[in-house]
Write a protein that holds these residues in place. Structure first.
Motif, short mmCIF file in Angstrom:
data_model
loop_
_atom_site.label_atom_id
_atom_site.label_comp_id
_atom_site.label_asym_id
_atom_site.label_seq_id
_atom_site.Cartn_x
_atom_site.Cartn_y
_atom_site.Cartn_z
N ALA A 29 0.85 -1.19 0.00
CA ALA A 29 0.00 0.00 0.00
C ALA A 29 0.88 1.24 0.00
CB ALA A 29 -0.92 -0.01 1.22
N LEU A 30 1.72 1.33 -1.04
CA LEU A 30 2.63 2.46 -1.15
C LEU A 30 1.89 3.71 -1.62
CD1 LEU A 30 5.61 0.63 -2.89
CD2 LEU A 30 5.34 1.15 -0.46
N PHE A 31 2.39 4.86 -1.19
CA PHE A 31 1.79 6.13 -1.62
C PHE A 31 2.22 6.40 -3.06
CE2 PHE A 31 2.51 6.80 3.03
CZ PHE A 31 1.18 6.69 3.40
N PRO A 32 1.29 6.43 -4.00
CA PRO A 32 1.67 6.53 -5.42
C PRO A 32 2.29 7.87 -5.79
CG PRO A 32 -0.71 6.70 -5.15
CD PRO A 32 -0.17 6.31 -3.82
N HIS A 33 2.01 8.94 -5.00
CA HIS A 33 2.54 10.27 -5.33
C HIS A 33 3.89 10.53 -4.68
CE1 HIS A 33 0.12 10.38 -1.72
NE2 HIS A 33 0.72 11.48 -1.34
N TYR A 34 4.44 9.56 -3.93
CA TYR A 34 5.76 9.65 -3.33
C TYR A 34 6.74 8.77 -4.11
CZ TYR A 34 3.88 11.70 1.04
OH TYR A 34 3.29 12.50 1.98
N THR A 35 8.02 9.15 -4.08
CA THR A 35 9.04 8.24 -4.60
C THR A 35 9.20 7.08 -3.61
OG1 THR A 35 10.85 9.35 -3.44
CG2 THR A 35 10.28 10.16 -5.66
N VAL A 36 9.95 6.07 -4.03
CA VAL A 36 10.25 4.95 -3.15
C VAL A 36 10.92 5.44 -1.87
CG1 VAL A 36 11.81 2.98 -2.88
CG2 VAL A 36 10.31 3.13 -4.88
N ARG A 84 12.50 5.85 -7.90
CA ARG A 84 11.39 5.45 -8.77
C ARG A 84 10.04 5.79 -8.16
NH1 ARG A 84 12.45 -0.45 -11.48
NH2 ARG A 84 14.60 -0.13 -12.19
N SER A 85 9.06 5.84 -9.03
CA SER A 85 7.67 5.96 -8.58
C SER A 85 7.14 4.56 -8.29
CB SER A 85 6.82 6.60 -9.68
OG SER A 85 5.44 6.39 -9.44
N PRO A 86 6.29 4.41 -7.28
CA PRO A 86 5.69 3.10 -7.01
C PRO A 86 4.96 2.52 -8.22
CG PRO A 86 5.34 4.53 -5.14
CD PRO A 86 5.94 5.39 -6.23
N ARG A 87 4.46 3.37 -9.09
CA ARG A 87 3.75 2.90 -10.27
C ARG A 87 4.67 2.14 -11.24
NH1 ARG A 87 1.57 8.21 -9.62
NH2 ARG A 87 -0.65 8.20 -9.07
N ALA A 88 5.98 2.39 -11.11
CA ALA A 88 6.94 1.76 -12.03
C ALA A 88 7.52 0.47 -11.45
CB ALA A 88 8.08 2.73 -12.34
N LEU A 89 7.03 0.03 -10.32
CA LEU A 89 7.59 -1.15 -9.65
C LEU A 89 6.84 -2.42 -10.04
CD1 LEU A 89 8.04 0.25 -6.03
CD2 LEU A 89 9.71 0.27 -7.90
N SER A 90 7.58 -3.51 -10.09
CA SER A 90 6.94 -4.81 -10.22
C SER A 90 6.34 -5.21 -8.87
CB SER A 90 7.96 -5.86 -10.66
OG SER A 90 8.90 -6.09 -9.61
N GLY A 91 5.59 -6.30 -8.86
CA GLY A 91 4.99 -6.74 -7.61
C GLY A 91 6.02 -7.07 -6.55
N GLY A 92 7.09 -7.77 -6.95
CA GLY A 92 8.15 -8.10 -6.00
C GLY A 92 8.89 -6.89 -5.51
N GLU A 93 9.15 -5.92 -6.40
CA GLU A 93 9.82 -4.69 -5.99
C GLU A 93 8.97 -3.90 -5.00
OE1 GLU A 93 12.41 -3.85 -10.07
OE2 GLU A 93 10.41 -2.96 -9.83
N ALA A 94 7.68 -3.83 -5.26
CA ALA A 94 6.78 -3.11 -4.35
C ALA A 94 6.76 -3.78 -2.97
CB ALA A 94 5.37 -3.06 -4.94
N GLN A 95 6.80 -5.11 -2.94
CA GLN A 95 6.83 -5.80 -1.65
C GLN A 95 8.12 -5.51 -0.89
OE1 GLN A 95 6.01 -9.97 -2.54
NE2 GLN A 95 3.86 -9.67 -1.98
N ARG A 96 9.24 -5.45 -1.59
CA ARG A 96 10.50 -5.10 -0.93
C ARG A 96 10.42 -3.70 -0.31
NH1 ARG A 96 15.25 -8.21 -2.86
NH2 ARG A 96 14.64 -9.61 -4.55
N VAL A 97 9.86 -2.76 -1.07
CA VAL A 97 9.77 -1.38 -0.58
C VAL A 97 8.81 -1.28 0.61
CG1 VAL A 97 9.12 0.98 -1.19
CG2 VAL A 97 10.38 -0.44 -2.83
N SER A 98 7.70 -1.99 0.55
CA SER A 98 6.76 -2.00 1.67
C SER A 98 7.42 -2.53 2.94
CB SER A 98 5.54 -2.86 1.33
OG SER A 98 4.79 -2.28 0.29
N LEU A 99 8.25 -3.56 2.77
CA LEU A 99 8.96 -4.11 3.91
C LEU A 99 9.95 -3.08 4.47
CD1 LEU A 99 9.64 -6.48 5.73
CD2 LEU A 99 11.15 -7.36 3.94
N ALA A 100 10.69 -2.42 3.58
CA ALA A 100 11.64 -1.39 4.03
C ALA A 100 10.93 -0.28 4.78
CB ALA A 100 12.40 -0.83 2.82
N ARG A 101 9.76 0.12 4.31
CA ARG A 101 9.00 1.19 4.99
C ARG A 101 8.59 0.77 6.39
NH1 ARG A 101 3.51 3.48 2.38
NH2 ARG A 101 2.83 1.36 2.92
N ALA A 102 8.19 -0.48 6.56
CA ALA A 102 7.79 -0.96 7.88
C ALA A 102 8.99 -1.07 8.82
CB ALA A 102 7.09 -2.30 7.76
#
Length: 238
Positions: A89-96, A131-149
């Motif tokens: 659930a990344l914020f789409p208007h923020y960078t990674v 990068r923008s979250p919109r440009a991420l693959s599913g696995g990349e988005a999961q990595r970023v979500s984990l880093a945010r937590a």
């Protein structure tokens, strides 16, 4: 330590758990529909049990009398709960990088930037910072979500199939690095998975759920002995 004594009915399904989870790394394992994700949502405070209580480090975080999830202040042993779900659930208007920095707003800029860099490196996503979250693959988005937590260093980290979009080798690499870092930070972690390999590879304490009940609690090598045998059999040549 997480202490659970709760009952929660969801339609015809009932989750009834009474146990203590003292290990720094606990895997909640079981078939689909066993109540794994429901249990994690209850601990996170996204849902309230019908009765019982949830304590983290001796602090009651769920009050079923008032139907509220309590969030203790900075002076209490429990400073925060981090949750990573299957769907990022990344914020789409923020960078990674800005997504990962979201929970660090009160930190000075330089340590905040360093923490963002460190967390992205930990999950293998440093190259995605701008990068923008919109440009991420599913696995990349999961990595970023984990880093945010991870960035705010919560006292309790709840992971619900957080790396399901990664292949087995990549998932093992991230989990190995993650477990080492969490142990160094003394962050208790509860990981929900349907893949016994995740538990066996990390030598976890395993809570086995079946039909909303705790069927077993103990070392992965004991609780998942039959699953280990099955996995090894699949690797044997015909």
């Amino acid at each position: 330590m997480v202490e659970l004594q709760l009952n929660a009915r969801r339609g015809s399904f009932q989750l009834a758990i009474d146990c203590q989870l003292p290990a720094l790394w606990t895997v909640v394992f079981g078939p689909s529909g066993a109540g794994k994700s429901t249990l994690l949502r209850l601990i996170a405070g996204l849902e309230i049990p019908d009765s019982g209580h949830i304590l983290v480090n001796g602090v009651t975080i769920t009050d079923t009398r008032t139907r509220r999830h309590l969030r203790p202040g900075p002076g209490t042993p429990q400073r925060g709960v981090g949750l990573v779900a299957q769907q990022s659930a990344l914020f789409p208007h923020y960078t990674v990088a800005a997504n990962v920095a979201y929970g660090l707003a009160k930190q000075p800029q330089q340590p905040r930037q360093q923490q963002v860099t460190d967390m992205l490196q930990l999950v293998g996503a440093a190259h995605l910072a701008h990068r923008s979250p919109r440009a991420l693959s599913g696995g990349e988005a999961q990595r970023v979500s984990l880093a945010r937590a991870l960035a705010p260093k919560p006292r309790l980290l709840l992971l619900d199939e957080p790396l399901s979009a990664l292949d087995a080798d990549a998932r093992d690499q991230v989990l190995t690095r993650l477990q080492t870092w969490l142990a160094e930070q003394n962050i208790q972690t509860i990981l929900v998975t349907h893949d016994a390999a995740d538990a066996l590879a990390t030598e976890a304490q395993v809570a086995l759920l079946e039909e909303g009940k705790l069927a077993a609690l103990g070392p992965a090598s004991e609780v998942l002995a039959s699953e280990r045998t099955r996995l090894l059999a699949r690797l044997q040549p015909n």
